[in-house]
Design a protein around this motif. Structure first.
Motif: not given
Length: 345
Positions: A266-268, A279-281, A304-309
């Motif tokens: 999960d990205v968040q 840096c998270l990729i 959504q990936c961008i929104e999640d961070g």
């Protein structure tokens, strides 16, 4: 920052600095059939010929619009050079390891890095491709070289069964192999950086908790990651397939500039663990989404990936060869659409 170049944006993101928008690229393999057709070069030749490798790699940027040039398209070069036998693959399948050279603990004795490692056929092909890309490509686009990490190399040399068993039965042998593999990674990474790569991406999923317990990672692999990042003279990215959640914090403190995750993480959650340490990729699904969905659905997941961070928008792993060019272009377009919809562009 309206005049920032894609390379500047990419490097600033790896350094944790402010950017106008997240970069959109792939730090994992980019060879697809549509790009092969568009560039006039294809697998398996593009794995073994430096000119064709460079041509196909550049197509990921020039044809699909990815803000990075990533090569090679498989992870067998080091393993083959060290004695693994392999299948060369087809027009839509990557080369793969067929057999491994170290079947017993005794086979590992007196292991040293070959003196001619960088001059071996597969390695030299990739180093030559680096110089060709540097010469031919837009200087404002980052060049991302890739090769297997210490755990992945070790597994390739001894096979899955020995790799898993020896962590318990022969830990000193595993330590020796991982240290040896780290030496290989350092020498090869520095050669790639000297030839013109801007960053080295090191896939090492075999270090993850889906194969070995986190305590084995911490005692046997983590120290070598720190040494690797001390001695590589440039920027590095770790890529982890599978559920890497249990080791993310350690990987983030081992010196990698970036960590690439797949969609199982999960990205968040990953962002909360990593914070500003790296840096998270990631982590748009390469199969479920980029291969299997329609362009608008690709855009939805990317946004959504961008929104999640995520700090760099990328596929969660290497592209499937049959990924459509329409979907790749939608993936790239989603980045600017996201910022336009937010009123940030």
């Amino acid at each position: 920052m309206t005049d920032i170049t894609p390379k500047e944006r990419f490097i600033r993101s790896l350094e944790g600095k402010e950017v106008d928008k997240v970069p959109v690229c792939s730090v994992t393999q980019t060879g697809t059939i549509d790009l092969m057709q568009a560039s006039g070069t294809q697998w398996p030749e593009a794995h073994f010929n430096s000119e064709k490798m460079a041509t196909l790699a550049i197509a990921g940027h020039e044809v699909a619009g990815l803000e990075g040039i990533r090569y090679p398209f498989d992870g067998t070069a080091i393993a083959q050079t060290l004695g693994c036998t392999m299948r060369e693959g087809t027009f839509d399948t990557q080369p793969s390891i067929n057999d491994f050279p170290f079947e017993t603990v005794d086979d590992v004795k007196d292991l040293t890095v070959p003196e001619n490692f960088l001059e071996s056929k597969r390695i030299k092909t990739i180093l030559d491709a680096t110089e060709i890309i540097k010469r031919r490509a837009d200087e404002d686009i980052p060049i991302i070289a890739g090769h297997l990490g210490p755990a992945a190399i070790t597994l390739s040399l001894v096979g899955v069964r020995n790799y898993l068993m020896w962590f318990i039965s022969n830990p000193d042998t595993i330590k020796e192999l991982i240290s040896f593999s780290t030496d290989i990674c350092i020498e090869y990474s520095n050669a790639l950086l000297e030839r013109g790569a801007d960053v080295v991406c090191i896939p090492d999923s075999e270090a993850g908790a889906e194969l070995i317990p986190p305590e084995f990672f911490e005692t046997m692999i983590f120290p070598e990651y720190k040494r690797l990042n001390r001695e590589i003279k440039g920027k590095t990215i770790a890529h982890m397939c599978g559920d890497s959640a249990d080791i993310l914090e350690k990987v983030a403190t081992s010196g990698f500039d970036g960590i690439s995750i797949e969609e199982k993480v999960d990205v968040q959650y990953a962002k909360s663990v990593i914070g500003n340490k790296a840096c998270l990729i990631g982590n748009v699904s390469p199969v479920h989404t980029l291969l299997g969905m329609k362009p608008e659905e690709v855009k939805e997941e990317a946004k959504q990936c961008i929104e999640d961070g995520v700090d760099i928008l990328a596929p969660g792993c290497g592209l499937a060869p049959h990924t459509s060019l329409d979907n790749l272009k939608a993936f790239v377009a989603a980045r600017d659409e996201y910022y336009l919809e937010k009123g940030l562009l």
